[in-house]
Design a protein around this motif. Structure first.
Motif, short mmCIF file in Angstrom:
data_model
loop_
_atom_site.label_atom_id
_atom_site.label_comp_id
_atom_site.label_asym_id
_atom_site.label_seq_id
_atom_site.Cartn_x
_atom_site.Cartn_y
_atom_site.Cartn_z
N ARG A 135 0.82 -1.19 0.00
CA ARG A 135 0.00 0.00 0.00
C ARG A 135 0.86 1.25 0.00
NH1 ARG A 135 -5.73 -1.07 0.45
NH2 ARG A 135 -5.91 1.16 0.63
N ARG A 136 0.34 2.32 -0.58
CA ARG A 136 1.07 3.59 -0.62
C ARG A 136 0.66 4.51 0.52
NH1 ARG A 136 -0.06 6.61 -5.32
NH2 ARG A 136 1.94 7.64 -5.20
N ASN A 137 -0.58 4.41 0.94
CA ASN A 137 -1.06 5.32 1.98
C ASN A 137 -0.54 4.88 3.34
OD1 ASN A 137 -2.82 6.56 3.93
ND2 ASN A 137 -4.09 7.13 2.21
N ILE A 197 -1.64 5.39 6.32
CA ILE A 197 -2.64 4.85 7.24
C ILE A 197 -2.99 3.41 6.87
CG2 ILE A 197 -4.96 5.19 8.12
CD1 ILE A 197 -4.62 8.14 7.62
N ALA A 198 -3.02 3.10 5.58
CA ALA A 198 -3.27 1.72 5.15
C ALA A 198 -2.13 0.81 5.59
CB ALA A 198 -3.45 1.67 3.64
N LEU A 251 -0.43 1.21 8.36
CA LEU A 251 -0.69 0.95 9.77
C LEU A 251 -1.77 -0.11 9.95
CD1 LEU A 251 -0.53 4.43 11.46
CD2 LEU A 251 0.92 2.49 11.86
N MET A 252 -2.78 -0.11 9.05
CA MET A 252 -3.82 -1.15 9.14
C MET A 252 -3.21 -2.53 8.92
SD MET A 252 -7.07 0.37 7.15
CE MET A 252 -7.79 1.92 7.58
N VAL A 267 -0.28 2.56 17.32
CA VAL A 267 -1.21 3.24 16.42
C VAL A 267 -1.37 4.70 16.83
CG1 VAL A 267 -3.42 2.77 17.54
CG2 VAL A 267 -3.27 2.78 15.09
N LEU A 322 -0.33 7.39 14.01
CA LEU A 322 -1.31 8.31 13.43
C LEU A 322 -0.95 9.76 13.73
CD1 LEU A 322 -4.58 6.33 13.99
CD2 LEU A 322 -3.32 6.65 11.90
N VAL A 371 1.51 10.62 11.11
CA VAL A 371 0.86 10.81 9.81
C VAL A 371 0.19 12.18 9.74
CG1 VAL A 371 -1.00 10.00 8.35
CG2 VAL A 371 0.57 8.37 9.36
N VAL A 401 0.10 11.95 2.39
CA VAL A 401 0.18 10.78 3.28
C VAL A 401 0.74 9.58 2.51
CG1 VAL A 401 -1.63 11.42 4.90
CG2 VAL A 401 -2.24 10.28 2.79
N VAL A 402 1.31 9.83 1.33
CA VAL A 402 1.85 8.73 0.53
C VAL A 402 3.25 8.41 1.03
CG1 VAL A 402 2.46 8.01 -1.78
CG2 VAL A 402 0.48 9.45 -1.41
N LEU A 437 -10.32 4.37 1.69
CA LEU A 437 -9.76 4.05 3.00
C LEU A 437 -10.80 3.94 4.09
CD1 LEU A 437 -6.41 5.93 3.49
CD2 LEU A 437 -6.87 3.51 3.47
N LEU A 487 -11.78 -3.45 8.41
CA LEU A 487 -10.89 -3.76 9.53
C LEU A 487 -11.69 -4.05 10.79
CD1 LEU A 487 -7.78 -3.76 10.03
CD2 LEU A 487 -8.05 -1.50 10.96
N MET A 513 -8.27 5.33 13.77
CA MET A 513 -7.94 5.22 12.35
C MET A 513 -8.91 6.06 11.51
SD MET A 513 -5.76 2.57 11.24
CE MET A 513 -4.69 1.49 12.11
N ALA A 557 -8.17 9.67 11.79
CA ALA A 557 -6.97 10.05 11.03
C ALA A 557 -7.27 10.08 9.54
CB ALA A 557 -5.83 9.09 11.34
N GLN A 615 -5.88 11.41 -1.50
CA GLN A 615 -5.72 10.21 -2.31
C GLN A 615 -7.09 9.61 -2.55
OE1 GLN A 615 -3.11 7.43 -0.43
NE2 GLN A 615 -2.34 6.95 -2.43
N GLN A 649 -3.42 2.81 -5.69
CA GLN A 649 -3.32 2.67 -4.24
C GLN A 649 -2.16 1.79 -3.82
OE1 GLN A 649 -5.19 3.90 -1.54
NE2 GLN A 649 -5.88 5.37 -3.06
N THR A 650 -1.55 1.11 -4.79
CA THR A 650 -0.41 0.26 -4.46
C THR A 650 0.83 0.80 -5.14
OG1 THR A 650 -1.03 -1.16 -6.29
CG2 THR A 650 -1.75 -1.84 -4.11
N ASN A 651 2.00 0.55 -4.55
CA ASN A 651 3.22 1.06 -5.15
C ASN A 651 3.67 0.14 -6.28
OD1 ASN A 651 4.43 -1.12 -3.88
ND2 ASN A 651 5.00 0.07 -2.10
#
Lengths: 102, 169
Positions: A25-27, A29-30, A32-33, A75, A79, A82, A92-93, B28, B35, B70, B73, B81, B87-89
């Protein structure tokens, strides 16, 4: 009855999914998930080993409680970082926040 | 197939599906909701493992605190975004390969272990894991020092989080 293997295979799959999330993932926060998913997989393993291998000692559950505390601290700080980065850099990337890479 | 096994399998499929949605969904906020569903499934597994306290703690800490944090945030850092851009690198196929290799390796290691298919020993009538856990966390012979260190660490982390996120004028 449920054999131990069910829980171990489940936890391994959950850990792998979390690892994919962290790596791909790039984000931020994602990411951290994904870390949360991995910590939960570890907790499942700890409790399963407590129940199946050493049910008379409570160490597995006690470690799981410690992992809960560490996850909450992680977390909260993550956060906060972030949000602070978003305020300064407006992103946030994770790819854009690479000043420490060298 | 006993009833417990069927309950386990349904829970495991729902939980793993929700976890997969967490890492692949674009939005997200949806990821945060998936989640929460994952955490609920894990809480059910704790109940299946006779760990009632952890099941309750999972709902209170993970769903009640961490997921809400979460979502806060995500909402504070929105419109960066939203729905544009990947969404993926660029290295996501490698991430998939590494995750699959880790899963296969773990299963391979486990399958060579003698206790892999062991059944749960019967809990005696007198067994009281909750009382045992409570005693273990405050008894000096067991885990009182890690317990206190964890509480100091939580305080430090919360103060640190406030300091990091503080908006300086």
């Amino acid at each position: 009855m449920i054999p131990l293997s069910y829980f171990l295979v489940f936890a391994a799959a959950l850990f792998s999914i979390g690892l994919y999330g962290v790596l791909a993932r790039r984000n931020a926060i994602a990411i951290l998930m994904g870390v949360e998913l991995m910590l939960n997989a570890v907790n499942i393993n700890l409790v399963a080993f407590w129940r199946y291998i050493t049910p008379t000692q409570i160490a597995g559950q006690a470690f799981a409680v410690m992992v809960f505390a560490v996850a909450a601290a992680e977390v909260a700080v993550g956060l906060a970082l972030v949000i602070s980065i978003y305020r300064r850099r407006n992103t946030v990337v994770a790819d854009d926040i690479d000043l420490l890479k060298f | 197939m006993t009833a417990l096994q069927i309950i386990f399998l349904i829970t495991a499929v729902i939980t793993l599906g929700a976890a997969a949605m967490v890492v692949i969904t674009r939005n997200l906020v949806h990821a945060a909701l998936w989640l929460i569903m994952t955490f609920f499934g894990i809480s059910v597994l704790y109940v299946l493992l006779n760990a009632g306290f952890l099941a309750v703690a999972q709902v209170v800490i993970y769903i009640g605190a961490i997921s809400i944090l979460m979502i806060f945030a995500i909402m504070l850092t929105r419109r960066v975004q939203q729905d544009f851009g990947p969404q993926t690198n660029a290295a996501w196929p490698w991430a998939l390969v590494i995750a699959a290799a880790l899963f296969g390796g773990l299963i391979w290691i486990f399958s060579g272990w003698g206790n892999f298919f062991t059944q749960a020993p019967v809990m005696g009538e007198r067994a009281d894991p909750l009382r045992q856990l409570g005693m273990a966390l405050v008894s000096p012979e067991q885990y009182v020092i890690p317990f206190e260190v964890a509480s100091v660490m939580l305080t430090a982390a919360l103060i640190g989080a406030i300091m990091v996120a503080w908006e300086r004028k």
